[in-house]
Design an enzyme around this catalytic site. Structure first.
Site, mmCIF file in Angstrom:
data_model
loop_
_atom_site.group_PDB
_atom_site.id
_atom_site.type_symbol
_atom_site.label_atom_id
_atom_site.label_comp_id
_atom_site.label_asym_id
_atom_site.label_seq_id
_atom_site.Cartn_x
_atom_site.Cartn_y
_atom_site.Cartn_z
ATOM 1 N N GLY A 41 0.830 -1.198 0.000
ATOM 2 C CA GLY A 41 0.000 0.000 0.000
ATOM 3 C C GLY A 41 0.865 1.248 0.000
ATOM 4 C CG LEU A 44 -1.701 10.228 3.776
ATOM 5 C CD1 LEU A 44 -2.576 11.002 4.744
ATOM 6 C CD2 LEU A 44 -0.604 11.124 3.247
ATOM 7 N N GLY A 46 1.455 3.872 4.056
ATOM 8 C CA GLY A 46 2.387 3.026 3.330
ATOM 9 C C GLY A 46 3.533 3.798 2.700
ATOM 10 C CB SER A 285 -17.066 20.156 3.385
ATOM 11 O OG SER A 285 -16.699 20.576 4.669
ATOM 12 N NE ARG A 338 -17.731 13.790 10.269
ATOM 13 C CZ ARG A 338 -16.518 13.563 9.793
ATOM 14 N NH1 ARG A 338 -16.022 12.351 9.822
ATOM 15 N NH2 ARG A 338 -15.803 14.526 9.280
ATOM 16 C CD GLU A 454 -9.898 3.824 6.286
ATOM 17 O OE1 GLU A 454 -9.354 4.519 5.424
ATOM 18 O OE2 GLU A 454 -11.103 3.545 6.279
ATOM 19 C CG LEU A 470 -5.580 13.461 6.242
ATOM 20 C CD1 LEU A 470 -5.499 14.857 5.628
ATOM 21 C CD2 LEU A 470 -5.455 12.429 5.136
#
Lengths: 666, 229, 249
Positions: A41, A44, A46, A285, A338, A454, A470
């Site tokens: 992967g 970010l 990997g 967003s 959310r 993740e 991130l």
């Protein structure tokens, strides 16, 4: 029987990582050159891990199924990245970030890991700036911040609405540098299809060269899985089309445990499904809920009329609209978190009041905001605040300045102009908190098999805060794994490089080949896509925003029946040894079937509501989520079992540094 | 000194050569037009012939003219080589192409350049060659200079009585105008001069230039064809 | 709406391709790629071989989707990738010609899939800042003017899709290469090795077999992210000054 040992270092929470780092076993530079690491992967996690490990001197082989490492789906993250820099002097600190993350995760994450994440967060920003990531700046040239997702400080660093892209390009460039130096061997268009274990330790992978279709073996001293999340098990999600669970799932089938698979995050403001052909969902967003009002019609005849296009939503009278969030949650209104907003949307749509043809959409209306801003503008510029045309014009300008780019995306996709007609939105699967169980070293229960980003379960508990994905991906890749991998590799400095001709490799490769041939030889009538779509619907209906025991059991039955049909009636065109995207899809969907079942089993086991997981049996009188800390303060780590039910191992969660509280938004 | 050859054979170095030679030729066109507009003076050719004599006999001008020939050749040869390489960079062509994404002139610089080149050959064969290397031109004496000079003016007048030659000139100048339409701003862009601040100005000057200069040249044959007999 | 699709079919880079004609029924809400999904489903139903095309995020950011639609990379809409193109921009009875990106440096792998690894190699040649993990000073110790950060961002927003190469009559990769050169050379962190970077990246770009830039600006016109050709001018400046200022022989 597996004994779960999280290997959390001794000491006070604020000292664990520091002390551990300075006392852990290291590998000397001359030995690093002899040690090989496989990274699967290039998102970010990997890409940053590959680059950092190569910089340290390890020989790295990095794999991606994409045509280039830069395509990984981290690239699509919009909002930003959190870091406890306290550049705003607003009282932020490592402890506060740690606290917010544990609380945001609804107390289902491991304290020590989260604290370490908060500690290294500041270094990430420094590293990215040094790489040339063009973060937003203030006039004076310092880094800009914005606030995000209900925390009380401004700690989110961003690069317009494309933070993920910029961070990934930064990591990709660091990786490219190591490729050019010969420290990383890059394998594009290679998909990992299995882990190879030698003497119980992960020592290599079997990957399919997607161009030629050949199965190839790769040996190393250890394997790092950085293959992202599994949101696509639902078919429709905000994940990229090719995102999948296969690498992680294959690891799970080789003995790694899958932790909290039922923890999926649902994002309330996505562009809804418009037809059966729909392939993916696009996020709008969350910031839109600051000014938009969410509603559906009260009367069914209005619902019918807007669905058929006979009535425009703006023509529905104020008293015939149900602003259900404002009605149910007067204190927070449209700004509830959310999960709450998502469930409420589902409820009204389940009542049949959804406003598009599929019945799965609610309005997000900016009309009032336009008038409100317009009046204020008119007043302050000395114009008549009663003049409708003026007010509307001025208000539209304000909204455009705030959300112009989002409105544009919306219009591009739907063809509707949200300045004139309310947006239609619906919740969608966005992120998966669950993943491979890892200890403090990010090592799974298979020695030498690590999972980062993740793909692991470690830091977000039952719910992830905005701008934290991130942060975690880069923390794992840049600042955690490069150290902790040494705890395993330091014992291997005398182990010579493994040969891929070992019988273990041959055997695993044969198993992979058999599995692929099995899929090709079914030669049934239905396409892979049609199975995936149906699987997604089952999970969405029975293991989606709101779950109950009965539904979960039914979902599991339906899923098993569908899986059975898949293995007898799927049609995979083409051959094994050629470029064959349908075969790729088929292997992914086959793995999704098993993961999906495990998610249901996990959701059934967890008879409490926490974070993204809402069990209807566990709610307060006013239908809010009710956590059960007494019985469920554990990580559910599952061992897959082809013969019978999955086996549960529990890692109890201990909270020494935060006090467990209940969320309320009334 | 391998860096120089590395530089000049790199794609950017080749571009730079095109740009610099192009800009030189652009400057030359102004000088050339200024001189040739003397053909429009109704003095029986005295001013022009005197000028032509000076231009073909002055040592410095001679020296400069060799530079000019070299630049023209470099510009042409390099241009052809680049065009061939560029064509080769896409061996399999598109079935459909979009003409709106760029201008006709920019797409067809090589073709336009070749047309200009053929026009140049005709033009130089007619005047420059005859002036320099033959004695076909009649001689004429003026009070201003002591020697007899070649009467290029009469030759020009004669030549431009032919409609087909005038037509060739019009077409050649049209090709030149289009070539300049793209080439002018492009030369500056290649040098690295492209910025929101001043590029609109460069573009405007380029467009005016690529219209005015060819029209200036075009006036001459038209003048002789229609007004002089 | 009923559409006629002329789609490129090519087994691999060694064989010659040809167009295949298919009829399809589409709805205006579909995205272009969803229309192709439907076509592929229909082909699979008839036990045929679906068309290979690349795609991933379907949000216009990963740069995976390619294809030239009626002569335009990413189709007719400005600042839009193929995956964000929707069928409401077409009308009943339209014929749509779909081809792969064509350039020698981007060989066709299958149908509409091309090999863009040349771009990776250009970045590997020098499109990075040589800083290893852990070496970074505090983020705010490098001050960057807001406008400069903005310009660097604009250049850095390139998604590496290759539309610039596909659109260029010369199949040149100048816009892609210059966007990265510009991004890094605008920032103080990247300026340190700026001269070396631009030389190496240009050399690699030339080696990959892309054509020369002839300033037609088709790249900018077709770029789904609106990357400006000003970056090309900037790279030219950087390159010329690097060539005359560095001390190599």
């Amino acid at each position: 029987m597996i004994k779960l040992d999280a290997k959390i270092p001794e000491g006070h929470i604020s000292e664990k990582w520091m002390k551990y780092k300075s006392s852990m076993d290291l590998v000397a530079p001359n030995n690093k050159r002899k040690l090989e690491v496989i990274v699967v992967g290039t998102g970010l996690a990997g890409a940053s891990a590959s680059a950092s490990l190569a910089e340290l001197g390890y020989k790295v082989k990095t794999f991606t199924f994409h045509d280039s490492p830069r395509r990984a789906h981290s690239i699509a993250a919009q909002g930003g990245i959190n870091a406890a820099k306290n550049y705003r002097n607003d009282g932020d600190s490592v402890h506060r970030l740690f606290y917010d993350t544990v609380k945001g995760g609804d107390y289902r994450s491991r304290e020590a890991n989260v604290h370490r994440l908060a500690e290294v967060s500041a270094n990430i920003i420094d590293q990215c700036v040094a790489q040339g990531v063009p973060f937003a700046r203030e006039y004076g040239g310092t880094l800009d911040n914005r606030s995000f997702g209900g925390v009380q400080v401004s700690r989110t660093f961003y690069a317009r609405g494309q933070t993920g892209q910029q961070l990934l390009i930064g990591a990709y460039q660091a990786l490219s540098r190591q490729v050019s130096l010969g420290n990383v061997e890059m394998y594009n268009r290679h998909e990992m299809l299995d882990v190879v274990k030698v003497d119980g330790k992960a020592r290599g992978i079997i990957a399919r060269n997607l161009l030629t279709g050949e199965l190839e073996s790769f040996a190393a001293h250890c394997v790092v899985i950085a293959s992202g999340g599994y949101g696509n098990v639902y078919y429709l999600s905000t994940n990229a089309m090719n995102s999948n669970v296969s690498a992680a799932w294959r690891a799970a089938r080789r003995g790694a445990l899958m932790a909290n698979p039922c923890f999926c995050q649902i994002h309330p403001t996505c562009i809804p499904v418009s037809g059966t052909y729909q392939s993916k969902l696009t996020l709008m967003s969350e910031s839109l809920r600051n000014d938009g009002r969410v509603w559906v019609p009260k009367k069914m005849e209005d619902v019918e009329a807007v669905r058929s296009g006979k009535l425009k939503p703006i023509d529905i009278a104020e008293e015939d609209r149900d602003y259900y969030l404002e009605r149910k949650y007067p204190a927070f209104g449209n700004l509830v978190p959310r999960d709450v907003a998502s469930r409420a949307a589902k409820e009204v749509c389940d009542e049949g009041r959804g406003v598009n043809q599929s019945g799965l959409a609610v309005y997000l209306d900016f009309y009032d905001a336009i008038l409100r801003y317009g009046r204020a503008e008119a007043f302050s510029s000395g114009l008549d605040p009663e003049d409708y045309a003026t007010v509307k014009k001025l208000g539209t300008k304000v909204i455009e300045a705030k959300y112009g780019n989002l409105f544009e995306i919306y219009e591009k996709i739907t063809g509707d102009d949200p300045y004139r007609t309310p947006m239609r939105i619906y919740p969608a699967i966005h992120y998966t908190m669950g993943g491979l169980w890892v200890d403090y070293n990010l090592e799974t229960t298979v020695p030498g098999l690590f999972a980062i980003g993740e793909a692991n379960f470690s830091d977000h508990g039952a719910n992830r805060l905005g701008a934290s994905a991130l942060m975690q991906g880069l923390a794992d890749g840049y600042f955690v794994l490069p150290y902790t991998i040494g705890t395993f590799l330091s014992k291997d400095i005398r182990t010579p490089a493994f040969s891929k001709d070992l019988p273990e490799f041959k055997k695993t490769k044969q198993e992979v080949e058999d599995r692929l041939n099995q899929l090709l030889n079914i030669k049934g009538e239905r396409s892979v896509e049609s199975f995936h779509r149906e699987l997604g619907l089952i999970l969405w209906d029975y293991c989606g925003m709101s779950r109950n025991a009965e539904g979960l059991k039914k979902g599991r039955e339906l899923l098993r029946a569908l899986k059975k049909e898949f293995y007898s009636n799927v049609f995979v065109p083409g051959e094994l040894k050629e470029f064959n995207p349908e075969l790729e899809k088929a292997t992914k969907v086959a793995d999704f079937f098993e993961l999906g079942e495990l998610m249901i089993v996990d959701a059934l086991d967890r008879n409490e509501s926490c974070g993204g997981h809402f069990r209807e049996e566990s709610q307060t009188e006013d239908n809010e989520a009710k956590r059960d800390d007494e019985n469920y303060a554990y990580v559910a780590a599952w061992q897959w079992n082809d013969e019978g039910d999955p086996v549960l191992f529990k890692e109890p969660l201990v909270f020494d540094n935060v006090k467990l509280k209940t969320r309320s938004y009334k | 000194m391998s860096w120089i050859s590395n530089f000049l054979t790199s794609s950017l170095g080749k571009k730079l050569i095109m740009s610099l030679t192009g800009l030189f030729l652009i400057t030359f066109l102004i000088v050339h037009l200024a001189g040739n507009l003397q053909l429009l003076i109704d003095d029986g050719g005295e001013a022009f012939n005197t000028y032509a004599h000076f231009m073909t006999n002055n040592g410095l001008i001679k020296f400069l003219s060799y530079g000019l020939y070299a630049f023209i050749l470099i510009h042409i040869i390099q241009g052809i080589l680049i065009a061939l390489k560029n064509r080769g960079a896409r061996a399999s062509r598109y079935a459909v192409t979009n003409r709106k994404s760029n201008s006709f002139a920019s797409r067809n610089m090589a073709l336009l350049g070749l047309l200009v080149f053929f026009f140049l050959a005709v033009h130089m064969g007619d005047f420059w060659y005859k002036m320099k290397f033959t004695n076909e031109l009649p001689m004429v004496a003026y009070a201003g200079i002591g020697v007899e000079v070649k009467d290029l003016y009469t030759r020009v007048n004669m030549a431009f009585q032919e409609w087909w030659l005038v037509a060739i000139y019009m077409l050649g100048l049209l090709a030149l105008a289009l070539h300049l339409w793209h080439g002018f701003q492009s030369a500056f862009h290649t040098l690295g001069l492209n910025h929101k601040k001043y590029t609109p100005f460069i573009k405007a000057v380029g467009k005016i230039y690529s219209i005015v200069i060819p029209i200036g040249f075009a006036i001459i044959p038209l003048y002789f064809f229609f007004l002089k007999n | 709406m009923k559409l006629t699709l002329k789609i490129w079919r090519q087994k691999n880079s060694q064989t010659k391709g040809k167009f295949e004609v298919h009829k399809i029924e589409a709805t205006p809400e579909m995205s272009f790629l969803e229309m192709l999904d439907v076509l592929n489903e229909e082909i699979i139903e008839k036990k045929g071989e679906p068309f290979a095309f690349e795609h991933d995020c379907r949000e216009g950011i990963c740069g995976t989707c390619s294809m030239v639609i009626n002569g335009q990379p990413h189709g007719p809409m400005a600042l839009t990738t193929t995956c964000q193109l929707h069928m409401r921009h077409y009308k009943d009875g339209d014929t749509i010609v779909i081809e792969p990106f064509r350039a020698n440096a981007f060989p066709v792998l299958k149908d509409l899939v091309v090999d863009r690894s040349a771009f990776d190699r250009i970045i590997q040649a020098g499109g990075f800042v040589s800083v290893s993990t852990g070496q970074a000073p505090d983020g705010n110790s490098i001050l960057i003017e807001q406008d400069v950060a903005r310009d660097a961002f604009d250049a850095a927003s390139c998604i590496g899709c290759g539309a610039c190469v596909a659109a260029c009559p010369n199949a040149s990769a100048m816009l892609f290469t210059s966007a990265k050169v510009s991004h890094l050379s605008l920032l103080p962190q990247g300026q340190v090795e700026g001269a070396k970077r631009v030389k190496k990246m240009v050399a690699q770009m030339d080696k990959e077999g892309f054509g020369n830039c002839s300033n037609t600006y088709a790249c900018e016109a077709e770029c789904p992210k609106g990357i400006s050709v000003e970056n090309i001018a900037k790279m030219n400046r950087e390159y010329f000054s690097a060539m005359v200022s560095t001390s190599d022989k």
